[in-house]
Motif scaffolding. Structure first.
Motif, PDB file in Angstrom:
ATOM      1  N   TYR A  70       0.821  -1.204   0.000  1.00 26.66           N
ATOM      2  CA  TYR A  70       0.000   0.000   0.000  1.00 26.66           C
ATOM      3  C   TYR A  70       0.860   1.261   0.000  1.00 26.66           C
ATOM      4  CZ  TYR A  70      -4.361  -2.520   0.780  1.00 26.66           C
ATOM      5  OH  TYR A  70      -5.455  -3.338   0.630  1.00 26.66           O
ATOM      6  N   PHE A  71       0.400   2.268  -0.740  1.00 31.87           N
ATOM      7  CA  PHE A  71       1.069   3.573  -0.776  1.00 31.87           C
ATOM      8  C   PHE A  71       1.122   4.188   0.610  1.00 31.87           C
ATOM      9  CE2 PHE A  71       1.332   8.134  -1.303  1.00 31.87           C
ATOM     10  CZ  PHE A  71       2.222   8.313  -2.355  1.00 31.87           C
ATOM     11  N   THR A  72       0.049   4.011   1.376  1.00 27.97           N
ATOM     12  CA  THR A  72       0.004   4.548   2.738  1.00 27.97           C
ATOM     13  C   THR A  72       1.158   4.027   3.583  1.00 27.97           C
ATOM     14  OG1 THR A  72      -2.394   4.807   2.687  1.00 27.97           O
ATOM     15  CG2 THR A  72      -1.362   4.603   4.858  1.00 27.97           C
ATOM     16  N   ILE A  73       1.406   2.737   3.521  1.00 29.14           N
ATOM     17  CA  ILE A  73       2.475   2.129   4.321  1.00 29.14           C
ATOM     18  C   ILE A  73       3.833   2.621   3.847  1.00 29.14           C
ATOM     19  CG2 ILE A  73       3.535  -0.046   5.015  1.00 29.14           C
ATOM     20  CD1 ILE A  73       0.782   0.451   6.214  1.00 29.14           C
ATOM     21  N   GLN A  74       4.021   2.685   2.554  1.00 32.51           N
ATOM     22  CA  GLN A  74       5.304   3.133   2.019  1.00 32.51           C
ATOM     23  C   GLN A  74       5.579   4.590   2.387  1.00 32.51           C
ATOM     24  OE1 GLN A  74       5.330   2.231  -2.182  1.00 32.51           O
ATOM     25  NE2 GLN A  74       4.660   0.109  -1.847  1.00 32.51           N
ATOM     26  N   ALA A  75       4.554   5.437   2.322  1.00 32.54           N
ATOM     27  CA  ALA A  75       4.737   6.839   2.684  1.00 32.54           C
ATOM     28  C   ALA A  75       5.073   6.981   4.164  1.00 32.54           C
ATOM     29  CB  ALA A  75       3.480   7.642   2.344  1.00 32.54           C
ATOM     30  N   ASN A  76       4.426   6.199   5.023  1.00 32.10           N
ATOM     31  CA  ASN A  76       4.717   6.280   6.453  1.00 32.10           C
ATOM     32  C   ASN A  76       6.104   5.727   6.774  1.00 32.10           C
ATOM     33  OD1 ASN A  76       2.330   7.049   8.554  1.00 32.10           O
ATOM     34  ND2 ASN A  76       1.478   6.359   6.594  1.00 32.10           N
ATOM     35  N   LEU A  77       6.535   4.709   6.058  1.00 32.91           N
ATOM     36  CA  LEU A  77       7.905   4.223   6.237  1.00 32.91           C
ATOM     37  C   LEU A  77       8.914   5.291   5.848  1.00 32.91           C
ATOM     38  CD1 LEU A  77       7.745   0.530   4.939  1.00 32.91           C
ATOM     39  CD2 LEU A  77       8.188   1.296   7.286  1.00 32.91           C
ATOM     40  N   LEU A  78       8.630   6.008   4.774  1.00 32.72           N
ATOM     41  CA  LEU A  78       9.510   7.103   4.376  1.00 32.72           C
ATOM     42  C   LEU A  78       9.566   8.178   5.453  1.00 32.72           C
ATOM     43  CD1 LEU A  78      11.252   8.479   2.190  1.00 32.72           C
ATOM     44  CD2 LEU A  78       9.135   9.477   1.279  1.00 32.72           C
ATOM     45  N   VAL A  79       8.419   8.511   6.035  1.00 33.91           N
ATOM     46  CA  VAL A  79       8.396   9.485   7.124  1.00 33.91           C
ATOM     47  C   VAL A  79       9.256   9.017   8.299  1.00 33.91           C
ATOM     48  CG1 VAL A  79       6.915  10.533   8.886  1.00 33.91           C
ATOM     49  CG2 VAL A  79       6.175  10.492   6.510  1.00 33.91           C
ATOM     50  N   ALA A  80       9.139   7.745   8.660  1.00 32.78           N
ATOM     51  CA  ALA A  80       9.912   7.225   9.787  1.00 32.78           C
ATOM     52  C   ALA A  80      11.408   7.353   9.535  1.00 32.78           C
ATOM     53  CB  ALA A  80       9.526   5.768  10.042  1.00 32.78           C
ATOM     54  N   VAL A  81      11.863   6.986   8.343  1.00 36.06           N
ATOM     55  CA  VAL A  81      13.292   7.041   8.036  1.00 36.06           C
ATOM     56  C   VAL A  81      13.787   8.481   7.969  1.00 36.06           C
ATOM     57  CG1 VAL A  81      15.025   6.485   6.288  1.00 36.06           C
ATOM     58  CG2 VAL A  81      13.259   4.818   6.854  1.00 36.06           C
ATOM     59  N   VAL A  82      13.071   9.334   7.247  1.00 35.53           N
ATOM     60  CA  VAL A  82      13.502  10.718   7.069  1.00 35.53           C
ATOM     61  C   VAL A  82      13.493  11.469   8.397  1.00 35.53           C
ATOM     62  CG1 VAL A  82      12.844  12.920   6.020  1.00 35.53           C
ATOM     63  CG2 VAL A  82      12.847  10.840   4.647  1.00 35.53           C
ATOM     64  N   PHE A  83      12.494  11.243   9.224  1.00 34.13           N
ATOM     65  CA  PHE A  83      12.407  12.002  10.471  1.00 34.13           C
ATOM     66  C   PHE A  83      13.407  11.503  11.511  1.00 34.13           C
ATOM     67  CE2 PHE A  83       9.048  14.233   8.679  1.00 34.13           C
ATOM     68  CZ  PHE A  83       8.633  15.238   9.540  1.00 34.13           C
ATOM     69  N   VAL A  84      13.787  10.248  11.467  1.00 34.25           N
ATOM     70  CA  VAL A  84      14.867   9.797  12.348  1.00 34.25           C
ATOM     71  C   VAL A  84      16.170  10.488  11.955  1.00 34.25           C
ATOM     72  CG1 VAL A  84      16.337   7.824  12.904  1.00 34.25           C
ATOM     73  CG2 VAL A  84      13.862   7.599  13.027  1.00 34.25           C
ATOM     74  N   ALA A  85      16.455  10.535  10.658  1.00 36.45           N
ATOM     75  CA  ALA A  85      17.667  11.210  10.186  1.00 36.45           C
ATOM     76  C   ALA A  85      17.619  12.702  10.496  1.00 36.45           C
ATOM     77  CB  ALA A  85      17.842  10.977   8.689  1.00 36.45           C
ATOM     78  N   SER A  86      16.462  13.318  10.314  1.00 34.75           N
ATOM     79  CA  SER A  86      16.323  14.745  10.598  1.00 34.75           C
ATOM     80  C   SER A  86      16.463  15.029  12.086  1.00 34.75           C
ATOM     81  CB  SER A  86      14.978  15.243  10.081  1.00 34.75           C
ATOM     82  OG  SER A  86      14.853  16.636  10.247  1.00 34.75           O
ATOM     83  N   ALA A  87      15.920  14.151  12.928  1.00 39.06           N
ATOM     84  CA  ALA A  87      16.055  14.333  14.375  1.00 39.06           C
ATOM     85  C   ALA A  87      17.519  14.241  14.804  1.00 39.06           C
ATOM     86  CB  ALA A  87      15.224  13.290  15.112  1.00 39.06           C
ATOM     87  N   ARG A  88      18.247  13.318  14.222  1.00 34.64           N
ATOM     88  CA  ARG A  88      19.668  13.166  14.550  1.00 34.64           C
ATOM     89  C   ARG A  88      20.452  14.418  14.157  1.00 34.64           C
ATOM     90  NH1 ARG A  88      24.365  11.203  12.088  1.00 34.64           N
ATOM     91  NH2 ARG A  88      25.799  10.159  13.529  1.00 34.64           N
TER      92      ARG A  88
END
Length: 266
Positions: A70-88
């Motif tokens: 699902y596009f929904t799952i893929q978009a949320n996975l992208l958010v998780a990865v990008v926001f972890v990197a951004s938080a760091r």
């Protein structure tokens, strides 16, 4: 007596055979001390955990291969990865992620929320999935709210309140819509490989070839593609117009060389 220094110094004449010097651009990080942003880092980590929690719940409750389609799952996975990197980066006072990456992430999770609430959960619409939504209970309902509502709102809030505007260009919009178009091709190829009558053969109602035919699906894809492109252009336009949330007004430094009442050097 020392002669006053002219305000405008003339440029040196060009020397034949020698190209003029190229002006150098000093990056902001060379003159501005990096600043740690622990509150921003904590918020972005929370957003990443929210997106990851919704994905994890869905993976535990269903078939991982089907859920990840699902596009929904893929978009949320992208958010998780990008926001972890951004938080760091915010925690360690490093430069933020490229604006094209964060802007694309905002667009994809925004598409997730808008398509769900305006099309899939809209009962009068022809592509409604309200029958499936109404039957969601327990952890299914929790995951649904995390993936389609909480995460998109949290990402939008981060972009408006915590992310500095960046020099995005119109070409970024064309680049961002490549992924939704590629996802459309994936949905059609997946439906073709599955046998007729397979549950959820087509992941979304507007790409259901059995119901609309290929002509109808391509028409739906064209309309959605134009809408996504317009949304991408709107994101770029707002990024140029919105105020900088990180701007801090500072008082003008006092001139320590000359007195305010006199001119010239002392």
């Amino acid at each position: 007596m020392i002669a006053p220094i002219p305000k405008d110094m003339p440029d040196l004449p060009a020397i034949p055979g020698i190209p003029p010097p190229v002006p150098s651009v000093v990056p902001a990080t060379a003159v501005v001390a990096p600043v740690r942003r622990p509150v921003v880092a904590a918020y972005r980590l929370l957003v990443a955990l929210t997106a990851a929690a919704g994905v994890t719940i869905d993976l535990l409750l269903g078939s991982p291969v089907h859920v990840l389609s699902y596009f929904t799952i893929q978009a949320n996975l992208l958010v998780a990865v990008v926001f972890v990197a951004s938080a760091r980066r915010a925690w360690t006072a490093r430069r933020p992620l490229p604006a094209a990456m964060t802007g694309g992430t905002l667009l994809y999770i925004g598409i997730t929320g808008l398509v769900y609430h305006l099309i899939l959960a809209n009962e009068p619409g022809g592509f409604s999935m309200t029958g499936q939504v109404d039957t969601l209970t327990g952890w299914h309902a929790v995951a649904n709210q995390l993936l389609h509502t909480a995460t998109p709102i949290a990402v939008l809030a981060d972009w408006l309140l915590l992310t500095r505007p960046a020099p995005l260009a119109a070409r970024n919009a064309a680049t961002w819509v490549v992924y939704p178009l590629a996802y459309l091709g994936f949905c059609l190829a997946r439906g073709t490989m599955l046998t007729a009558g397979t549950p959820a053969r087509y992941l979304y109602p507007f790409v259901d070839v059995d119901r609309h035919g290929y002509g109808g699906v391509l028409g739906n894809a064209a309309i959605l593609g134009l809408a996504f492109y317009a949304l991408a252009l709107l994101t770029i336009t707002l990024d140029h117009l919105r105020p900088d949330p990180a701007r801090r007004r500072s008082a003008r430094p006092e001139n320590r060389i000359s007195s305010p009442a006199t001119s010239g050097l002392k």
